[in-house]
Design an enzyme around this catalytic site. Structure first.
Site, PDB file in Angstrom:
ATOM      1  N   ASP A 171       0.873  -1.171   0.000  1.00  0.00           N
ATOM      2  CA  ASP A 171       0.000   0.000   0.000  1.00  0.00           C
ATOM      3  C   ASP A 171       0.906   1.215   0.000  1.00  0.00           C
ATOM      4  OD1 ASP A 171      -1.731   2.166   0.603  1.00  0.00           O
ATOM      5  OD2 ASP A 171      -3.157   0.794   1.535  1.00  0.00           O
ATOM      6  N   GLU A 261     -21.461  -7.458 -12.668  1.00  0.00           N
ATOM      7  CA  GLU A 261     -22.392  -8.136 -11.767  1.00  0.00           C
ATOM      8  C   GLU A 261     -23.828  -7.783 -12.125  1.00  0.00           C
ATOM      9  OE1 GLU A 261     -21.390  -7.317  -7.701  1.00  0.00           O
ATOM     10  OE2 GLU A 261     -19.346  -8.098  -7.882  1.00  0.00           O
ATOM     11  N   HIS A 279     -21.208 -11.723  -4.140  1.00  0.00           N
ATOM     12  CA  HIS A 279     -21.072 -10.402  -3.515  1.00  0.00           C
ATOM     13  C   HIS A 279     -21.789 -10.361  -2.158  1.00  0.00           C
ATOM     14  CE1 HIS A 279     -20.182  -5.959  -4.585  1.00  0.00           C
ATOM     15  NE2 HIS A 279     -20.042  -6.162  -3.291  1.00  0.00           N
ATOM     16  N   LEU A 280     -21.307 -11.197  -1.240  1.00  0.00           N
ATOM     17  CA  LEU A 280     -21.921 -11.329   0.083  1.00  0.00           C
ATOM     18  C   LEU A 280     -21.191 -10.535   1.167  1.00  0.00           C
ATOM     19  CD1 LEU A 280     -22.678 -15.177   0.162  1.00  0.00           C
ATOM     20  CD2 LEU A 280     -24.223 -13.302  -0.440  1.00  0.00           C
ATOM     21  N   ALA A 282     -21.362  -7.663   2.514  1.00  0.00           N
ATOM     22  CA  ALA A 282     -22.162  -6.930   3.509  1.00  0.00           C
ATOM     23  C   ALA A 282     -23.392  -7.715   3.949  1.00  0.00           C
ATOM     24  CB  ALA A 282     -22.607  -5.591   2.930  1.00  0.00           C
TER      25      ALA A 282
END
Length: 528
Positions: A171, A261, A279-280, A282
């Site tokens: 990063d 998606e 896409h789970l 959240a």
């Protein structure tokens, strides 16, 4: 005095209603049903939604009293933020509600990939007992490379530390000393690719990060590596990953997000060593409840006329008009300064000069920080979490004021001190009846450039023909120049600032630098 009316258009947790409190009249409708939504929204002050209700321009136009749209979650795909802004409607979301859930899913995908949990489970469901076929690997004592050490990346690092792993991270905006406090060693991306047994991605999706893990990157990894992406689709080139896995150059993958998606037909889904979820990140009861409570609190603040920490478009609060008109400028100047920084940020100084200092200008510090960190981190940045992000990264922050501002009625200046000792300084002001933000100084060069979504900056030794070269290269790439200004200092060093109508690819930025002999060339997008 009548109570403000709040429309709850989707099923939210009881805790959401409790967080709103007794001061509002609560009404309900099925937001996915337009015939219910449009009449219901007509006379309410706020609406709370999740993902099924589309609060588009039509719905906003039908809402004569609407002051706040609250999305109980992070994404805002179902809210027309531009239309809301034009109508003077505040949009709020819950930017930190899902960070624990997302981090836990990443760890789950990593473990599932390491131990072949999904194919072994499927085989047993088919009545097949195949212990030897699904032998996995231990996580203990392995090297885990975290690409993006933001909020979620940090949570993943903290959780994986308990497994006895060696943590490394890439990063460019995180200081090594801060990472060391977390037990993480900062490395280059190439070093991370070469050393890691597991790679987990936690970066924002920007023009610079799309396709970051592609053919070239995947040629540098161990053939035993497992790659996890629960961040944003497109950061990993899915075609390149499929090819690498088909050829045995990557041992396993865990994916929750995809470049397009919904995704149901990726070639990756044909590979037994790919763990895939829709896409789970959240999708937990806790994340949904946190989101509901967060936006309920924001609605209370907004309808009370106070500053809303998680406002996406317009800010509330008792702020003097002279200060309000500088809020977008401070955020933009912070983002531009950060976009020009070639190394990690160690200190942020915000200077506010001129007549505006007669008022309370502390919110401008928050706005500038918001701009800085929007360029650095994966997570949404708000007035509340920007100082927290600075503290987490060990970035010092200071605000100074001075009633003297030279040629400008008011001036906001953001000075970044970088870890290598270099400094970046950008100053701006607003002009005209619409308070158009413009850049008036960059590292000692005097300029006068309206702020636009896409800006490019080149520094070079002044010589004839440079403007023509830049124009030809951009024109050849189909990129229109909206404006250009060249400023020169006493030693014949020049700064060229361009506003363009679309993004400049990184390779073209470098090509222009090489053609004009630039000391540096940077492209900054304020729309990423």
């Amino acid at each position: 005095m009548s109570k403000s009316r709040v429309l709850i258009a989707e099923e939210l947790s009881p805790a959401t209603v409790d967080a709103l409190g007794p001061d509002f009249e609560i009404v309900h409708c099925d937001g996915a049903n337009r015939d219910e939504l449009l009449p219901a929204i007509a006379d309410v002050d706020a609406i709370l939604v999740r993902s099924a209700t589309k609060v588009d321009a039509e719905a906003i136009a039908a809402a004569k009293r609407l002051k706040v749209i609250a999305r109980a979650g992070v994404g805002l795909d179902n809210v027309d933020v531009k239309a809301a802004t034009q109508a003077g409607v505040m949009v709020v979301n819950a930017p930190t509600s899902n960070i624990v859930s997302a981090a836990e899913l990443a760890v789950g995908l990593l473990l599932a990939s390491a131990r072949n949990i999904v194919p072994a489970n499927s085989a047993l469901h088919r009545g097949e007992w195949k212990r030897s076929k699904y032998t996995g690997v231990e996580v203990a004592d392995k090297t885990v490379g975290i690409v993006g050490l933001g909020r979620i990346g940090i949570l993943v690092a903290q959780r994986l530390a308990a497994f006895g792993v060696n943590l490394i991270a890439y990063d460019p905006y995180v200081q090594p000393a801060r990472a060391a406090q977390l037990g993480v060693r900062m490395v280059t991306l190439d070093e991370l690719l070469a050393e890691s047994d597991f790679i987990t991605v936690h970066l924002p999706k920007t023009p610079e990060t799309v396709g970051l893990i592609g053919d070239e990157a995947l040629s540098k990894v161990k053939p035993t590596v497992h790659i996890i992406n629960a961040a944003r689709g497109g950061i990993i080139d899915e075609d390149a990953l499929y090819k690498a896995m088909s050829e045995g150059r990557v041992a396993g993958a865990g994916l929750d997000v995809y470049s397009s998606e919904p995704c149901t037909d990726s070639p990756l889904f044909t590979l037994e060593n790919v763990v895939a979820t829709p896409h789970l990140g959240a999708s937990t009861d806790e994340a949904q409840e946190k989101a509901g409570i967060a936006v309920a609190k924001s609605v209370r603040l907004a309808l009370a006329g106070e500053l809303v920490p998680d406002a996406v478009n317009v800010q509330g609060g008792q702020i003097d008009d002279e200060v309000k008109q500088l809020l977008p400028l401070a955020e933009q100047i912070g983002a531009i300064a950060c976009g020009l920084a070639p190394a990690a940020v160690e200190r942020v100084d915000i200077e506010v000069l001129g007549e505006v200092v007669e008022h309370d200008v502390r919110v401008l510090e928050l706005s500038a920080l918001k701009g800085v960190f929007q360029m650095l981190v994966h997570d949404p940045v708000s007035y509340v979490n920007a100082p927290v992000l600075a503290e987490q990264r060990g970035v010092e922050v200071a605000l100074t004021t001075d009633a003297t501002s030279g040629d400008h009625r008011s001036l906001v200046r953001v000075l970044l001190t970088l870890t290598d000792g270099a400094k970046v300084c950008v100053g701006g002001t607003v002009a005209g009846p619409r308070h158009q933000g413009k850049i008036v100084e960059v590292d000692g060069f005097d300029v006068d450039v309206p702020i636009s979504d896409h800006l490019a900056f080149y520094r070079y030794h002044d010589k004839p023909g440079v403007v023509g070269i830049v124009g030809n290269l951009l024109g050849g790439a189909g990129i229109n120049i909206g404006g250009m200004q060249v400023s020169r200092d006493a030693s014949d060093h020049s700064l060229m600032v361009l506003s363009v109508d679309s993004a400049i690819p990184a390779e073209l930025v470098d090509t222009i630098s090489a053609q004009i002999g630039a000391h540096s060339g940077r492209f900054v997008s304020l729309t990423s």
